[in-house]
Design an enzyme around this catalytic site. Sequence first.
Site, mmCIF file in Angstrom:
data_model
loop_
_atom_site.group_PDB
_atom_site.id
_atom_site.type_symbol
_atom_site.label_atom_id
_atom_site.label_comp_id
_atom_site.label_asym_id
_atom_site.label_seq_id
_atom_site.Cartn_x
_atom_site.Cartn_y
_atom_site.Cartn_z
ATOM 1 N N HIS A 131 0.822 -1.220 0.000
ATOM 2 C CA HIS A 131 0.000 0.000 0.000
ATOM 3 C C HIS A 131 0.854 1.268 0.000
ATOM 4 O O HIS A 131 0.348 2.348 -0.324
ATOM 5 C CB HIS A 131 -0.986 0.007 1.176
ATOM 6 C CG HIS A 131 -0.398 0.296 2.516
ATOM 7 N ND1 HIS A 131 -0.169 -0.665 3.467
ATOM 8 C CD2 HIS A 131 0.006 1.455 3.083
ATOM 9 C CE1 HIS A 131 0.321 -0.113 4.557
ATOM 10 N NE2 HIS A 131 0.456 1.180 4.342
ATOM 11 N N ASP A 161 0.199 -7.672 1.443
ATOM 12 C CA ASP A 161 0.535 -6.247 1.533
ATOM 13 C C ASP A 161 2.041 -6.034 1.616
ATOM 14 O O ASP A 161 2.534 -5.216 2.390
ATOM 15 C CB ASP A 161 -0.156 -5.586 2.724
ATOM 16 C CG ASP A 161 -0.101 -4.055 2.644
ATOM 17 O OD1 ASP A 161 0.097 -3.531 1.535
ATOM 18 O OD2 ASP A 161 -0.246 -3.398 3.701
ATOM 19 N N SER A 235 4.611 2.695 7.793
ATOM 20 C CA SER A 235 4.319 1.524 6.972
ATOM 21 C C SER A 235 5.535 1.111 6.158
ATOM 22 O O SER A 235 6.150 1.928 5.472
ATOM 23 C CB SER A 235 3.163 1.818 6.024
ATOM 24 O OG SER A 235 1.963 1.992 6.729
#
Length: 494
Positions: A131, A161, A235
Amino acid sequence: MNSRRLTASLALLVPALSLPSLAGAQPSAAPAPAPTLRAPSALPKAAPSPAPSGAAASSAAASAGAADLRRLGEAFADVADKVGPAVVQIEVAVGEDVSSPLRWFRDGGQRRGLGSGVIFSPDGGILTNNHVIDGARAITVRLRDGRMFAGRVAGRDPATDLAVLRIDAKDLPTATFADSDAARVGAWVVAIGSPFGLGHTVTTGVLSAKGRGGVGVNDVEDYLQTDASINPGNSGGPLVDLDGRVLGINTMIVSRGQGIGLAVPANMARRVAEQLLRHGRVERAWIGVGLQDLTPQLAAVMPDAPRAGALVNAVNPSGPAARSNLQPGDVITSVAARPARDAQDVIRELFNHNVGETLTLEVARGGQRYQTRVTLAARSEPPPPALPVQRAPAPHAGLGLTLRDAPAERGERGERGERGERGERGEGRSLARVAFVADDSPAERAGLRPGDVILEADGRRAPTAAEVEEAARDGELLVRVQRRGAAFYAALKR
């Protein structure tokens, strides 16, 4: 409570840190010879030892506690020194219509997001979240030493992911991956990343739990949970242990609570990264069954059902499970000698093995227990669509840019930099304005849009449309652009 008593209380909280390896073990002295026995009347009277005062005992405890806390702080600092050089900041330029949990900001013509990543190979392999790069038109990787590189997508796996980037660099510092299965819940962990663009931020906490699933965000869910502070921009960054080994890749936070961050375990991340580098895709194992948790309500109405397991609710007639005599209503209680408490345990264990391997399943059916062997097949998954940064530019005669000369509007100005026929500020003259940008062209990738004003082209200030087109004939163009009162540079290359 005074400060002395507070420090003493802290010392009681960390007695386990007073280890011989930290404090220094001393060799035991040789035993003293046995004393000669004498009559009681001949024994000398020993002077009584003064009992330590309460203040002295409290001071000693406070000193020991402070030393333990200093050693813990030094351990965190050592981890940051060891892993920090392998952590990168990732900047992604995307279109206007892409939403993401990253920290977004405006930088001239494009919308940009910030994430993190960790270098795992010295020749430029970087692991991050899918992402982070989703929708990317351009990717920039910034190292801790300040160097910046254009990032290429080596492969991505939306199911977990995860994604792998490559940069053109050699002899890079790399991170070491730990066995995440062996990690202990409650152990100290450190998260490193770029929350809100604040590069190489270090936060600490504990490993709160392992094997978290059922979040409903990704197809494959097997998360580590931590209370180390994680925010947008973390992230793709690493979650590491006190030995400086990567335990997981920080992925998301549970926004409804506090101190609930989730990371993809290192064992899964390493397998995915190796396959993406080798094949550009992930080949996942499949046996062809539908699974659900065996709840107490279901077990209560099933004859002689086990206490826990994964309930088979469907069997693909052409899959490996059908060939191994699995049926709807069976309960899988272990996979490859590992207990299966629920459906997530079965899925996790299958994904930890390679296609072609044969595993032993323990199955409960109608009050009977039996074993069956199943050979893993490849799960049929369509490849993820190519990102804009992965697609070759559409063929264009030029850079996909159509210009026209148009009168300056209110608030706009040309900037030639010298007095002359167009004036110092370009009042009353025409400006080179973008009329059209072709889809998937160098101009679109650079973030140009119809209505933009070209202030400068390859160093020529206030150029006409014809002068911009002339500068672009070699297939490269550096322009300074004005949009809604703000200026930015853009690079175009065919």
